[in-house]
Scaffold this motif. Sequence first.
Motif, PDB file in Angstrom:
ATOM      1  N   LYS A 127       0.849  -1.198   0.137  1.00  0.00           N
ATOM      2  CA  LYS A 127      -0.073  -0.003   0.052  1.00  0.00           C
ATOM      3  C   LYS A 127       1.011   1.249  -0.023  1.00  0.00           C
ATOM      4  O   LYS A 127       2.052   1.229   0.148  1.00  0.00           O
ATOM      5  N   ASP A 128       0.238   2.452  -0.167  1.00  0.00           N
ATOM      6  CA  ASP A 128       1.216   3.601  -0.451  1.00  0.00           C
ATOM      7  C   ASP A 128       1.798   4.152   0.912  1.00  0.00           C
ATOM      8  O   ASP A 128       2.971   4.290   0.835  1.00  0.00           O
ATOM      9  N   TRP A 129       1.046   3.905   1.988  1.00  0.00           N
ATOM     10  CA  TRP A 129       1.607   4.021   3.029  1.00  0.00           C
ATOM     11  C   TRP A 129       2.822   3.200   3.449  1.00  0.00           C
ATOM     12  O   TRP A 129       4.154   3.859   4.003  1.00  0.00           O
ATOM     13  N   ALA A 130       2.804   2.129   3.192  1.00  0.00           N
ATOM     14  CA  ALA A 130       3.794   1.024   3.445  1.00  0.00           C
ATOM     15  C   ALA A 130       5.032   1.212   2.626  1.00  0.00           C
ATOM     16  O   ALA A 130       6.202   1.242   2.839  1.00  0.00           O
ATOM     17  N   ALA A 131       4.799   1.685   1.454  1.00  0.00           N
ATOM     18  CA  ALA A 131       5.696   1.978   0.426  1.00  0.00           C
ATOM     19  C   ALA A 131       6.627   2.992   0.833  1.00  0.00           C
ATOM     20  O   ALA A 131       7.621   3.224   0.800  1.00  0.00           O
ATOM     21  N   ALA A 132       6.083   4.102   1.186  1.00  0.00           N
ATOM     22  CA  ALA A 132       6.570   5.511   1.952  1.00  0.00           C
ATOM     23  C   ALA A 132       7.223   5.037   3.017  1.00  0.00           C
ATOM     24  O   ALA A 132       8.534   5.371   2.976  1.00  0.00           O
ATOM     25  N   VAL A 133       7.136   4.212   3.796  1.00  0.00           N
ATOM     26  CA  VAL A 133       7.781   3.892   5.107  1.00  0.00           C
ATOM     27  C   VAL A 133       9.164   2.983   4.620  1.00  0.00           C
ATOM     28  O   VAL A 133      10.061   3.281   5.097  1.00  0.00           O
ATOM     29  N   MET A 134       8.927   2.050   3.666  1.00  0.00           N
ATOM     30  CA  MET A 134       9.888   1.256   3.207  1.00  0.00           C
ATOM     31  C   MET A 134      11.053   1.957   2.355  1.00  0.00           C
ATOM     32  O   MET A 134      12.154   1.721   2.721  1.00  0.00           O
ATOM     33  N   LEU A 135      10.314   3.175   1.695  1.00  0.00           N
ATOM     34  CA  LEU A 135      11.478   4.020   0.855  1.00  0.00           C
ATOM     35  C   LEU A 135      12.314   4.944   1.975  1.00  0.00           C
ATOM     36  O   LEU A 135      13.434   5.025   1.664  1.00  0.00           O
ATOM     37  N   GLY A 136      11.764   5.263   2.931  1.00  0.00           N
ATOM     38  CA  GLY A 136      12.354   6.057   4.005  1.00  0.00           C
ATOM     39  C   GLY A 136      13.364   5.210   4.642  1.00  0.00           C
ATOM     40  O   GLY A 136      14.603   5.763   4.688  1.00  0.00           O
ATOM     41  N   VAL A 137      13.156   4.189   5.063  1.00  0.00           N
ATOM     42  CA  VAL A 137      14.071   2.986   5.610  1.00  0.00           C
ATOM     43  C   VAL A 137      15.232   2.833   4.773  1.00  0.00           C
ATOM     44  O   VAL A 137      16.349   2.817   5.091  1.00  0.00           O
ATOM     45  N   GLY A 138      14.784   2.564   3.374  1.00  0.00           N
ATOM     46  CA  GLY A 138      16.126   2.432   2.368  1.00  0.00           C
ATOM     47  C   GLY A 138      17.046   3.553   2.163  1.00  0.00           C
ATOM     48  O   GLY A 138      18.023   3.408   2.018  1.00  0.00           O
ATOM     49  N   ASP A 139      16.220   4.757   2.395  1.00  0.00           N
ATOM     50  CA  ASP A 139      17.350   5.851   2.218  1.00  0.00           C
ATOM     51  C   ASP A 139      18.345   6.123   3.222  1.00  0.00           C
ATOM     52  O   ASP A 139      19.282   6.211   3.216  1.00  0.00           O
ATOM     53  N   ALA A 140      17.644   5.613   4.603  1.00  0.00           N
ATOM     54  CA  ALA A 140      18.512   5.534   5.806  1.00  0.00           C
ATOM     55  C   ALA A 140      19.642   4.446   5.676  1.00  0.00           C
ATOM     56  O   ALA A 140      20.911   4.786   6.054  1.00  0.00           O
ATOM     57  N   GLN A 141      19.234   3.371   5.107  1.00  0.00           N
ATOM     58  CA  GLN A 141      20.268   1.991   4.980  1.00  0.00           C
ATOM     59  C   GLN A 141      21.204   2.410   3.951  1.00  0.00           C
ATOM     60  O   GLN A 141      22.427   1.978   4.274  1.00  0.00           O
ATOM     61  N   ASP A 142      21.060   3.159   2.962  1.00  0.00           N
ATOM     62  CA  ASP A 142      21.930   3.681   1.766  1.00  0.00           C
ATOM     63  C   ASP A 142      23.045   4.449   2.520  1.00  0.00           C
ATOM     64  O   ASP A 142      24.263   4.447   1.873  1.00  0.00           O
ATOM     65  N   ALA A 143      22.584   5.016   3.594  1.00  0.00           N
ATOM     66  CA  ALA A 143      23.706   6.113   4.259  1.00  0.00           C
ATOM     67  C   ALA A 143      24.424   5.316   5.387  1.00  0.00           C
ATOM     68  O   ALA A 143      25.155   5.749   6.036  1.00  0.00           O
ATOM     69  N   GLY A 144      24.109   3.936   5.510  1.00  0.00           N
ATOM     70  CA  GLY A 144      24.713   3.118   6.343  1.00  0.00           C
ATOM     71  C   GLY A 144      24.073   2.925   7.675  1.00  0.00           C
ATOM     72  O   GLY A 144      24.465   2.214   8.799  1.00  0.00           O
ATOM     73  N   ALA A 145      22.781   3.384   7.864  1.00  0.00           N
ATOM     74  CA  ALA A 145      22.019   3.554   8.964  1.00  0.00           C
ATOM     75  C   ALA A 145      21.300   2.022   9.220  1.00  0.00           C
ATOM     76  O   ALA A 145      20.788   1.484   8.449  1.00  0.00           O
ATOM     77  N   THR A 146      21.313   1.767  10.438  1.00  0.00           N
ATOM     78  CA  THR A 146      20.586   0.452  10.897  1.00  0.00           C
ATOM     79  C   THR A 146      19.799   0.640  12.195  1.00  0.00           C
ATOM     80  O   THR A 146      19.975   1.740  12.782  1.00  0.00           O
ATOM     81  N   ALA A 147      18.570  -0.082  12.343  1.00  0.00           N
ATOM     82  CA  ALA A 147      17.837  -0.142  13.259  1.00  0.00           C
ATOM     83  C   ALA A 147      18.451  -0.418  14.597  1.00  0.00           C
ATOM     84  O   ALA A 147      18.439  -0.084  15.588  1.00  0.00           O
ATOM     85  N   GLN A 148      19.399  -1.614  14.427  1.00  0.00           N
ATOM     86  CA  GLN A 148      20.142  -2.134  15.677  1.00  0.00           C
ATOM     87  C   GLN A 148      21.343  -1.064  16.289  1.00  0.00           C
ATOM     88  O   GLN A 148      21.398  -0.890  17.471  1.00  0.00           O
ATOM     89  N   ASP A 149      21.408  -0.017  15.370  1.00  0.00           N
ATOM     90  CA  ASP A 149      22.385   1.046  15.936  1.00  0.00           C
ATOM     91  C   ASP A 149      21.688   2.503  16.325  1.00  0.00           C
ATOM     92  O   ASP A 149      22.185   3.223  16.948  1.00  0.00           O
TER      93      ASP A 149
END
Length: 273
Positions: free
Chosen positions: A122-144
Amino acid sequence: MRRLIAMLAGVLALAACSVADDSARPPLWKATKDGTTVWLLGGMHLLPPGTDWRGGAVGAAIASADTLVLESDPGDTAGFDAIAKDPSLPPLAKRIEPTRADTLDQAIARTGQPAGAFDAYKDWAAAVMLGVGDAQDAGATAQDGVDAVLWQAFAGKKRVALEGPGAQVRVLDLLPPQLQHRMLDEALDGPRYEAVLGAWRDGDVAALDKAGPSKELRPFLVTAASHRWADRIARAVGGNETLLVAVGAGHVVGKDSLIDLLKAKGFTIERLQ
């Protein structure tokens, strides 16, 4: 919505190698009322490894707190896919303006996923996942991120989640379709992870507010939860307890922030950094 709001908050900053060079000074307040002390930390749900944010006043808050309060349990996965997917939807590229196809392609590429990976979401879920992907692309992780690090640091002490399992996901799923689509638009158009991380590291609340959701989305994505959390924090007053409350930075900046709401409930507020 620990992960979600992180994602949603949509959107944060800087390569991991440069982050470790100097200490971050995330926004931190001290709120007191009737013998109860509440440290209020504006957090980041995803951070690059080596980010140094636990010094100074934050370190003192961690050391003195009896209880940790987070948005949700960092281990809560909440059956995201079961709620977030709808296989009957058209491909994601068909749900945006054709002129924005390149922007979507670039956003998907930053997630490291194939082009069609988000089509069933769904649109909201895609938005969330794209945001997470942008953070991960910068080396960020949830565990940190702030949540996971603090949860581990308070092992053996009292740890409280403001929201139950899956609650934040369900809030997003109940948004009207036009607001879910607005989330997707803002995920594509909003500031990159690096810009928000930079503002957070500097404790720049004005920049963090500017980077947050639009005035159309803020009441649903930020304000409603902040009201619930302020009520719950206020109920802890009188127990001679010291709480460290760490929530997404979007909840401690802007109009009707958690800071403003607690002040209205009679707390004395002091910003520490």
